[in-house]
Design a protein around this motif. Sequence first.
Motif, short mmCIF file in Angstrom:
data_model
loop_
_atom_site.label_atom_id
_atom_site.label_comp_id
_atom_site.label_asym_id
_atom_site.label_seq_id
_atom_site.Cartn_x
_atom_site.Cartn_y
_atom_site.Cartn_z
N ALA A 53 0.61 -1.28 0.05
CA ALA A 53 0.02 -0.13 0.10
C ALA A 53 0.97 1.20 0.08
O ALA A 53 0.60 2.32 -0.84
CB ALA A 53 -1.06 -0.04 1.30
N GLN A 54 2.05 1.20 0.72
CA GLN A 54 2.98 2.33 0.84
C GLN A 54 3.58 2.46 -0.39
O GLN A 54 4.07 3.68 -0.96
CB GLN A 54 3.97 2.09 1.91
CG GLN A 54 3.65 2.23 3.32
CD GLN A 54 2.90 3.42 3.72
OE1 GLN A 54 3.68 4.59 3.41
NE2 GLN A 54 1.87 3.65 4.23
N ALA A 55 3.77 1.27 -1.23
CA ALA A 55 4.41 1.34 -2.73
C ALA A 55 3.78 2.07 -3.42
O ALA A 55 4.13 2.65 -4.42
CB ALA A 55 4.76 -0.20 -3.14
N ARG A 56 2.72 2.04 -3.46
CA ARG A 56 1.46 2.72 -4.39
C ARG A 56 1.49 4.13 -4.39
O ARG A 56 1.22 5.05 -5.38
CB ARG A 56 0.08 2.15 -4.26
CG ARG A 56 -0.17 0.65 -4.88
CD ARG A 56 -1.48 0.41 -5.04
NE ARG A 56 -2.21 0.23 -4.02
CZ ARG A 56 -2.50 -0.95 -3.04
NH1 ARG A 56 -1.60 -1.86 -3.35
NH2 ARG A 56 -3.02 -0.58 -2.16
N LEU A 57 2.17 4.72 -3.25
CA LEU A 57 2.06 6.22 -2.97
C LEU A 57 2.87 7.14 -4.11
O LEU A 57 3.90 6.49 -4.38
CB LEU A 57 2.70 6.63 -1.57
CG LEU A 57 2.02 5.89 -0.43
CD1 LEU A 57 2.94 6.42 0.88
CD2 LEU A 57 0.67 6.78 -0.49
N GLY A 58 2.24 7.97 -4.85
CA GLY A 58 2.86 8.57 -5.80
C GLY A 58 2.90 7.83 -7.18
O GLY A 58 3.55 8.52 -8.19
N GLN A 59 2.30 6.58 -7.17
CA GLN A 59 2.32 5.89 -8.58
C GLN A 59 0.93 6.17 -9.34
O GLN A 59 0.02 6.64 -8.79
CB GLN A 59 2.49 4.54 -7.88
CG GLN A 59 3.75 3.99 -7.17
CD GLN A 59 4.92 4.07 -8.04
OE1 GLN A 59 5.01 4.35 -9.14
NE2 GLN A 59 6.10 4.24 -7.22
N SER A 60 1.38 6.31 -10.68
CA SER A 60 0.20 6.28 -11.51
C SER A 60 0.46 5.55 -12.72
O SER A 60 1.45 4.92 -13.02
CB SER A 60 0.01 7.81 -12.02
OG SER A 60 1.10 8.27 -12.58
N GLY A 61 -0.61 5.48 -13.55
CA GLY A 61 -0.60 4.90 -14.93
C GLY A 61 0.13 3.49 -14.69
O GLY A 61 -0.42 2.67 -13.94
N ALA A 62 0.99 3.03 -15.62
CA ALA A 62 1.52 1.59 -15.59
C ALA A 62 2.23 1.24 -14.48
O ALA A 62 2.37 -0.09 -14.03
CB ALA A 62 2.65 1.40 -16.94
N GLN A 63 2.76 2.30 -13.61
CA GLN A 63 3.71 1.76 -12.28
C GLN A 63 2.40 1.61 -11.31
O GLN A 63 2.90 0.43 -10.51
CB GLN A 63 4.45 2.96 -11.78
CG GLN A 63 5.84 3.44 -12.53
CD GLN A 63 5.36 4.13 -14.03
OE1 GLN A 63 4.33 4.63 -14.06
NE2 GLN A 63 6.42 4.08 -14.83
N LEU A 64 1.46 2.20 -11.25
CA LEU A 64 0.22 2.00 -10.44
C LEU A 64 -0.20 0.63 -10.69
O LEU A 64 -0.36 -0.55 -9.78
CB LEU A 64 -0.57 2.79 -10.40
CG LEU A 64 -1.89 2.57 -9.47
CD1 LEU A 64 -1.50 2.35 -8.05
CD2 LEU A 64 -3.13 3.75 -9.60
N GLN A 65 -0.44 0.21 -12.08
CA GLN A 65 -0.74 -1.32 -12.51
C GLN A 65 -0.06 -2.21 -12.07
O GLN A 65 -0.37 -3.48 -11.74
CB GLN A 65 -1.15 -1.20 -13.93
CG GLN A 65 -2.29 -0.26 -14.28
CD GLN A 65 -2.45 -0.48 -15.98
OE1 GLN A 65 -1.70 -0.91 -16.72
NE2 GLN A 65 -3.23 0.70 -16.21
N MET A 66 1.34 -2.12 -12.22
CA MET A 66 2.46 -3.04 -11.60
C MET A 66 2.36 -3.24 -10.23
O MET A 66 2.57 -4.42 -9.68
CB MET A 66 3.71 -2.51 -12.19
CG MET A 66 4.81 -3.36 -11.86
SD MET A 66 4.59 -4.98 -12.64
CE MET A 66 4.85 -4.73 -14.16
N ALA A 67 2.28 -2.25 -9.44
CA ALA A 67 2.08 -2.43 -8.08
C ALA A 67 0.61 -3.24 -7.60
O ALA A 67 1.00 -4.16 -6.79
CB ALA A 67 1.82 -1.03 -7.31
N GLU A 68 -0.49 -3.30 -8.37
CA GLU A 68 -1.53 -3.78 -8.19
C GLU A 68 -1.42 -5.36 -8.71
O GLU A 68 -1.69 -6.25 -7.82
CB GLU A 68 -2.66 -3.18 -8.82
CG GLU A 68 -2.81 -1.93 -8.37
CD GLU A 68 -3.93 -1.07 -9.04
OE1 GLU A 68 -4.35 -1.53 -10.12
OE2 GLU A 68 -4.66 -0.15 -8.57
#
Length: 670
Positions: A325-340
């Motif tokens: 959940a902390q890793a998703r901070l500040g992420q968007s687009g492909a980076q956020l999808q990868m975290a998920e």
Amino acid sequence: MVQDASFGSKPEADDFEGGFASARAALWPDELRAREKLESAHRAASTASHASQARLAAALAVCSYAVHFTDFRGLVTWCERFASTEGVTTEDSAGELYVLGARLALPTLGQGLFDDPALDVAAAGLFSGLKSEKALHDDERLALAKLLVEYYLLRHNAHGFQRLILMAVPWLEHAQPMARGVWWLMQANAEQQLGSAEVAESCVALAREIADRHELVAVQMVLRVESLRAALQAQDLDQAERLLQQIRPLALRLRPGYHRSAMHLEAMDALLRGNPARALSLLELLLAVCDDTEVPQRDRGAYRVYMAYAKLELGDLPGALEALAQARLGQSGAQLQMAECIERLVRAAHALTSGAPDLNEQLRAALGNAAAMKYPMFFSAQPRLAASLVQAAFSAGIETAFVTAAVRKRRLAPPDPLREEWPWTLKLRALGSFTIEREGRVVAFDGKSQKKPLELLKALVAMGGESVPREVLALTLWPDASADAMKNFDVTLSRLRKLVDVDGALVLAEGKLALSRRLVWWDVVAFEACCARLQSALHAPDAGATVRTMAAELFTLYRDKLFGDEPALAWSASPRERLALKFSRAVSDVGAWLEARALWREAIDAYERGLAQQMLAEPLYRGLMRCHMALNEPAEALVAYRRCRDLLSILLSVKPSPETEALHQHIRAA
């Protein structure tokens, strides 16, 4: 557009010009000192209400963060200052290039969007300016070009990258060593993605030469860190430890911001060694360093993902999910999808290790998402965990094409190194006719020049395939040329490696040759392991299903004697007889186990299957005779005896053993 105010008093203008010039000169050797000078310059410009000068100071400061990417203290303030002067124009054409560079740098620094169309305009303007602007030093050109390369990587623009590389050649001639060293490192990374691996290697060599000649500790650190990354990707933990021993003294001479990559990789090393507690400790320290140097939240994501991996391995699923959940901070687009996607994989891995009933549903969700994301490198620092997920997916028929490609790309070793169904890079079958499969396809060899390399491979397999002394193989294959045997061996091994065409399949270490357990499956070692497991199952209570499974595997593996109908050579005769005897004994033991449970028909089937491969195995005939008598089938029992007697007489010119004759007499008497 907002027009700039007057320059103000002459002393204030001088304060800005001097500070700005000093900052430009210090950009490469000391970005912290450069930002101190820019702070003074910005203060002077603001006091004089000189908005264009304030904008230039802010632009140069933003660029300095992206050029070095080590210490981010004050970044937010400088980005706010840069944003507050949006729309201010300047007549300084050289300074305006820093404005364009800052626009390109903002997304990289977590302060903008990568898909902003304004980036394309800024990149075109910066390229044009670098081509024509005369007021920049070569060091400055390389700094701004580095920002442009990052943009080309983002856009996968190989053409633009190559144009810029050619344009930068004359700038390298007079640039200071640090600028040249960092440039070659950056170009090596970009060449790997957009250009040529061979050129990338040349760039690394140039960076190493400059770093060693001028004692550029920061560049030396990066070079060793990249070597460490390659060693860890290859899972060469011995080389990784040697590199860590070189990195630790270098780290003492560098500011904390230079330590991040090394600490991250050391945590990866700990995970690969199965020490998640140490990995977690390193990652906690790393995140504390990020706090100290104000690393943007988005750039801490990878560290928190590894923290999740460590906590998962320690059995702390809630902690792992919190880290993600902390890793998703500040992420968007492909980076956020990868975290998920990674979160789904973590949940699936926990379901696997905890024996959750919804494992298959979790696997479908996680691996389906990973396949859609084209992400085969899941759990890259935990190959055993990745392999366990893959094996569970194979067993359930989930995303088999994707996980097969992942295994071959990563060369994952299976949890069970003897499992034939795994998508091995190389398979060797020697029990029966000798065959080689490379990535699922049988390889045909028919040239005369291939005879000796294949003979070396066969000898290696016959001798077990693991840690066979080089001298033994050499003297086995060239007994009449002992003086040249070692030379012949080296030449033949080189030819064999080319023939097999699987890098790392044949490992020569400390004078011993072996087949790689990560890349190669061979039936001889699988057969012997199967025999050992079968013996354990036969003596275990309530192991009926296991015995039957092991017996079925035994018959699948032993298709025929070693190398089938090929004439036995001096070095293959003994292994052939040993393996044949082991097979006969295993079949006899399985039959006896079935007889003890009055499973006469199953025992007959086992004995007959054994005799199909070993027609002279006398104990198997006795087993048939006993089973038929137990079923009140004396005629069939006598037929089994005659088969045994006739084959022994015709093929070996011997009579049945006294034990067989005694059983025969007992049948006749009955």
